[in-house]
Write a protein that holds these residues in place. Structure first.
Motif, short mmCIF file in Angstrom:
data_model
loop_
_atom_site.label_atom_id
_atom_site.label_comp_id
_atom_site.label_asym_id
_atom_site.label_seq_id
_atom_site.Cartn_x
_atom_site.Cartn_y
_atom_site.Cartn_z
N GLU A 121 0.81 -1.21 0.00
CA GLU A 121 0.00 0.00 0.00
C GLU A 121 0.85 1.26 0.00
O GLU A 121 0.34 2.37 0.19
N SER A 122 2.16 1.12 -0.18
CA SER A 122 3.03 2.28 -0.17
C SER A 122 2.84 3.11 -1.44
O SER A 122 2.49 2.57 -2.49
N PRO A 123 3.06 4.41 -1.38
CA PRO A 123 2.92 5.26 -2.57
C PRO A 123 3.84 4.79 -3.69
O PRO A 123 4.96 4.32 -3.44
N MET A 124 3.38 4.91 -4.91
CA MET A 124 4.18 4.44 -6.03
C MET A 124 4.38 5.54 -7.07
O MET A 124 3.66 6.53 -7.11
N LEU A 125 5.37 5.31 -7.91
CA LEU A 125 5.65 6.17 -9.04
C LEU A 125 4.98 5.56 -10.26
O LEU A 125 5.00 4.34 -10.45
N LEU A 126 4.38 6.39 -11.09
CA LEU A 126 3.68 5.93 -12.28
C LEU A 126 4.48 6.34 -13.52
O LEU A 126 4.67 7.53 -13.77
N THR A 127 4.95 5.36 -14.28
CA THR A 127 5.63 5.65 -15.53
C THR A 127 4.61 5.72 -16.65
O THR A 127 3.79 4.81 -16.81
N VAL A 128 4.65 6.79 -17.42
CA VAL A 128 3.65 7.04 -18.47
C VAL A 128 4.35 7.21 -19.81
O VAL A 128 5.53 7.54 -19.89
N CYS A 129 3.59 6.97 -20.88
CA CYS A 129 4.12 7.16 -22.22
C CYS A 129 4.06 8.62 -22.65
O CYS A 129 4.82 9.06 -23.51
N ALA A 130 3.13 9.39 -22.07
CA ALA A 130 3.01 10.82 -22.33
C ALA A 130 2.60 11.49 -21.03
O ALA A 130 1.71 10.99 -20.33
N ALA A 131 3.23 12.59 -20.69
CA ALA A 131 2.93 13.28 -19.44
C ALA A 131 1.50 13.82 -19.45
O ALA A 131 0.95 14.13 -20.51
N SER A 132 0.91 13.91 -18.28
CA SER A 132 -0.45 14.45 -18.16
C SER A 132 -0.50 15.87 -18.71
O SER A 132 0.36 16.70 -18.40
N ALA A 133 -1.52 16.14 -19.50
CA ALA A 133 -1.68 17.47 -20.09
C ALA A 133 -2.58 18.36 -19.25
O ALA A 133 -2.56 19.58 -19.39
N ASN A 134 -3.38 17.76 -18.36
CA ASN A 134 -4.34 18.52 -17.58
C ASN A 134 -4.84 17.67 -16.41
O ASN A 134 -4.43 16.52 -16.24
N ALA A 135 -5.74 18.26 -15.61
CA ALA A 135 -6.25 17.56 -14.43
C ALA A 135 -7.08 16.34 -14.80
O ALA A 135 -7.14 15.37 -14.03
N GLY A 180 0.08 17.56 -14.95
CA GLY A 180 -1.04 18.22 -15.62
C GLY A 180 -0.83 19.70 -15.84
O GLY A 180 -1.55 20.32 -16.64
N ASP A 181 0.13 20.29 -15.14
CA ASP A 181 0.43 21.71 -15.31
C ASP A 181 1.54 21.84 -16.35
O ASP A 181 2.70 21.56 -16.06
N ARG A 182 1.20 22.26 -17.56
CA ARG A 182 2.18 22.36 -18.63
C ARG A 182 2.77 23.76 -18.76
O ARG A 182 3.55 24.03 -19.67
N ASP A 183 2.42 24.67 -17.84
CA ASP A 183 2.99 26.01 -17.83
C ASP A 183 4.31 25.96 -17.07
O ASP A 183 4.33 25.92 -15.84
N LYS A 184 5.40 25.97 -17.80
CA LYS A 184 6.71 25.79 -17.17
C LYS A 184 7.12 26.96 -16.29
O LYS A 184 8.10 26.86 -15.54
N ALA A 185 6.35 28.05 -16.35
CA ALA A 185 6.61 29.16 -15.44
C ALA A 185 6.33 28.73 -14.00
O ALA A 185 6.84 29.34 -13.05
N ASN A 186 5.52 27.70 -13.82
CA ASN A 186 5.19 27.20 -12.49
C ASN A 186 6.12 26.08 -12.02
O ASN A 186 6.01 25.63 -10.88
N TRP A 187 7.01 25.64 -12.90
CA TRP A 187 7.89 24.53 -12.56
C TRP A 187 9.12 25.04 -11.80
O TRP A 187 9.50 26.20 -11.90
N ASN A 188 9.74 24.12 -11.05
CA ASN A 188 10.99 24.45 -10.36
C ASN A 188 11.96 23.29 -10.56
O ASN A 188 12.20 22.50 -9.64
#
Length: 206
Positions: A121-135, A180-188
């Motif tokens: 039940e531990s948190p997991m990492l999800l590998t995806v073929c394309a990053a989420s574009a939105n919520a 889901g946030d594709r605005d890189k101004a919000n990325w760090n």
């Protein structure tokens, strides 16, 4: 290559002191698995650390932090898309079965070298073929994998390569953005890579 450029100066001395090597595994689940297999064949490492960035899928992870993962799930291999998507396991197919041991890998893999009885039940990492574009994308993925807390594009493939080669693996991801946030101004990204580098150094020095 972008991540390698920023991580190499921080990790070079510690990795060299441990008689290690820093290399890029490529971008995405296809190239990363192939490159990891080639690197294993060339260098025969005793262990591997995969380090880079990921997007947080839940608010308990914030940008600029890093964590390690012992369980990786795969989203995108199967049939359909969106709410109609079915994973390979839901279709009744394994992604790989060892012809000698009959050991199978489905949609979730335990990172090689971590205890097999680790908390399911531990948190997991999800590998995806394309990053989420939105919520909506994030919500669709969490419906299939409710324990996922972050998404990346390489860890599952690297873990499969390590499992096949029987090489221990550690997966460390710095959180660069909210999925889901594709605005890189919000990325760090810088803070995420710094946190990932610090956690990697701690892991090597253990």
């Amino acid at each position: 290559e972008y991540e390698l450029k920023h991580l190499q100066p921080r990790l070079a001395q510690t990795v060299a002191d441990a008689s290690g090597l820093i290399a890029a595994c490529g971008f995405g689940p296809i190239t990363s698995g192939i490159c990891t297999t080639r690197l294993i064949a060339r260098y025969a490492p005793e262990s591997i650390i995969l380090v880079g960035i990921a997007g947080a899928m839940r608010p308990e992870l914030s940008t600029g932090m890093a964590r390690s993962f012992s369980r990786i799930a795969c989203y995108g291999i199967g049939a359909g898309s969106g709410t109609e998507y079915q994973t390979s396991s839901e279709l009744g197919w394994n992604q790989w079965t060892d012809p000698d041991s009959a050991e199978s890998i489905g949609d979730i893999i335990q990172v090689p070298g971590t205890p097999e009885d680790a908390d399911s039940e531990s948190p997991m990492l999800l590998t995806v073929c394309a990053a989420s574009a939105n919520a909506v994308d994030v919500a669709d993925r969490l419906r299939r994998f409710p324990l996922a807390v972050a998404e990346d594009m390489e860890a599952f493939s690297v873990a499969v390569a390590c499992r096949m080669a029987q090489i221990p693996l550690a997966v460390i991801r710095g959180i660069s953005n909210m999925a889901g946030d594709r605005d890189k101004a919000n990325w760090n990204v810088a803070a995420a890579l710094e946190a990932a580098a610090n956690l990697t150094i701690s892991r090597i020095l253990q």
